[in-house]
Write a protein that holds these residues in place. Structure first.
Motif, mmCIF file in Angstrom:
data_model
loop_
_atom_site.group_PDB
_atom_site.id
_atom_site.type_symbol
_atom_site.label_atom_id
_atom_site.label_comp_id
_atom_site.label_asym_id
_atom_site.label_seq_id
_atom_site.Cartn_x
_atom_site.Cartn_y
_atom_site.Cartn_z
ATOM 1 N N LEU A 53 -29.967 26.197 8.595
ATOM 2 C CA LEU A 53 -30.413 24.881 9.032
ATOM 3 C C LEU A 53 -31.638 24.909 10.063
ATOM 4 O O LEU A 53 -32.387 23.979 10.375
ATOM 5 C CB LEU A 53 -29.213 24.112 9.986
ATOM 6 C CG LEU A 53 -28.046 23.958 9.104
ATOM 7 C CD1 LEU A 53 -26.946 23.608 9.890
ATOM 8 C CD2 LEU A 53 -28.442 22.953 8.086
ATOM 9 N N ALA A 75 -27.663 13.356 6.483
ATOM 10 C CA ALA A 75 -27.037 14.926 6.468
ATOM 11 C C ALA A 75 -25.538 14.709 6.276
ATOM 12 O O ALA A 75 -24.968 13.889 7.162
ATOM 13 C CB ALA A 75 -27.543 15.626 7.545
ATOM 14 N N PHE A 94 -22.078 17.011 6.119
ATOM 15 C CA PHE A 94 -21.494 18.342 6.258
ATOM 16 C C PHE A 94 -20.052 18.530 6.425
ATOM 17 O O PHE A 94 -19.372 17.490 6.896
ATOM 18 C CB PHE A 94 -21.893 18.895 7.797
ATOM 19 C CG PHE A 94 -23.255 19.258 7.792
ATOM 20 C CD1 PHE A 94 -24.017 20.570 7.417
ATOM 21 C CD2 PHE A 94 -24.564 18.473 8.299
ATOM 22 C CE1 PHE A 94 -25.061 21.067 7.704
ATOM 23 C CE2 PHE A 94 -25.769 18.762 8.325
ATOM 24 C CZ PHE A 94 -26.109 20.206 8.005
ATOM 25 N N VAL A 150 -24.007 23.600 14.308
ATOM 26 C CA VAL A 150 -23.979 22.708 13.345
ATOM 27 C C VAL A 150 -24.537 21.141 13.707
ATOM 28 O O VAL A 150 -25.591 20.472 13.260
ATOM 29 C CB VAL A 150 -22.940 22.475 12.373
ATOM 30 C CG1 VAL A 150 -22.899 21.509 11.406
ATOM 31 C CG2 VAL A 150 -22.632 24.049 11.739
ATOM 32 N N MET A 181 -27.887 19.369 13.144
ATOM 33 C CA MET A 181 -27.570 18.087 12.369
ATOM 34 C C MET A 181 -28.337 16.849 13.176
ATOM 35 O O MET A 181 -28.984 16.104 12.392
ATOM 36 C CB MET A 181 -26.196 17.697 12.372
ATOM 37 C CG MET A 181 -26.007 16.648 11.191
ATOM 38 S SD MET A 181 -23.988 16.562 11.071
ATOM 39 C CE MET A 181 -24.121 15.282 10.050
ATOM 40 N N THR A 182 -28.126 16.799 14.454
ATOM 41 C CA THR A 182 -28.917 15.766 15.042
ATOM 42 C C THR A 182 -30.438 16.114 15.388
ATOM 43 O O THR A 182 -31.059 14.735 15.441
ATOM 44 C CB THR A 182 -28.220 15.524 16.393
ATOM 45 O OG1 THR A 182 -28.278 16.824 17.138
ATOM 46 C CG2 THR A 182 -26.795 15.274 16.365
ATOM 47 N N GLY A 203 -26.091 11.089 10.448
ATOM 48 C CA GLY A 203 -25.225 12.177 9.900
ATOM 49 C C GLY A 203 -23.727 11.922 9.640
ATOM 50 O O GLY A 203 -23.370 10.951 10.255
ATOM 51 N N ILE A 239 -19.937 14.025 9.274
ATOM 52 C CA ILE A 239 -19.239 15.230 9.304
ATOM 53 C C ILE A 239 -17.985 14.935 8.513
ATOM 54 O O ILE A 239 -17.383 13.977 9.138
ATOM 55 C CB ILE A 239 -18.915 15.981 10.606
ATOM 56 C CG1 ILE A 239 -20.395 16.467 11.188
ATOM 57 C CG2 ILE A 239 -18.084 17.152 10.364
ATOM 58 C CD1 ILE A 239 -20.407 16.893 12.719
#
Length: 102
Positions: free
Chosen positions: A62, A73, A75, A86, A90-91, A97, A99
């Motif tokens: 990443l 994204a 995850f 992570v 991600m941010t 995003g 999760i």
């Protein structure tokens, strides 16, 4: 609008009008499960949209992505040890995003 099997509903990405194909990053070991989370993702002006999808399965990968590289994204839930890293990446690399649970 309902979102099956997830607790967060995704809104359309506010992006540059010249960008027609949203860039999506999927992170985790089970790619088919990650792809299912894109079902029902909002379409632009009611039209089908081709996604530019990239997969990554290692947290260390990443770091190579630039800021705001992806529109979305998705995850799989990271381990407690890697969650902070992570979520930080991600941010940084995605405008939206999600999760998911494993």
């Amino acid at each position: 609008m309902s979102c099956p099997r997830i607790s967060v509903c995704l809104a359309p990405v506010a992006a540059n009008p010249t960008v027609r194909n949203p860039r999506i990053l999927l992170g985790g070991q089970h790619q088919p499960t990650l792809l299912r989370h894109l079902d029902g993702w909002p379409r632009r002006k009611g039209k089908a949209t081709a996604f530019l999808i990239q997969f990554v399965d290692e947290v260390g990968a990443l770091a190579q992505f630039s800021n705001d590289r992806f529109d979305l994204a998705v995850f799989q839930a990271p381990s407690a040890e890697s969650a902070e890293e992570v979520i930080g990446h991600m941010t940084r690399i995605a405008r939206q995003g999600l999760i998911t649970r494993r």
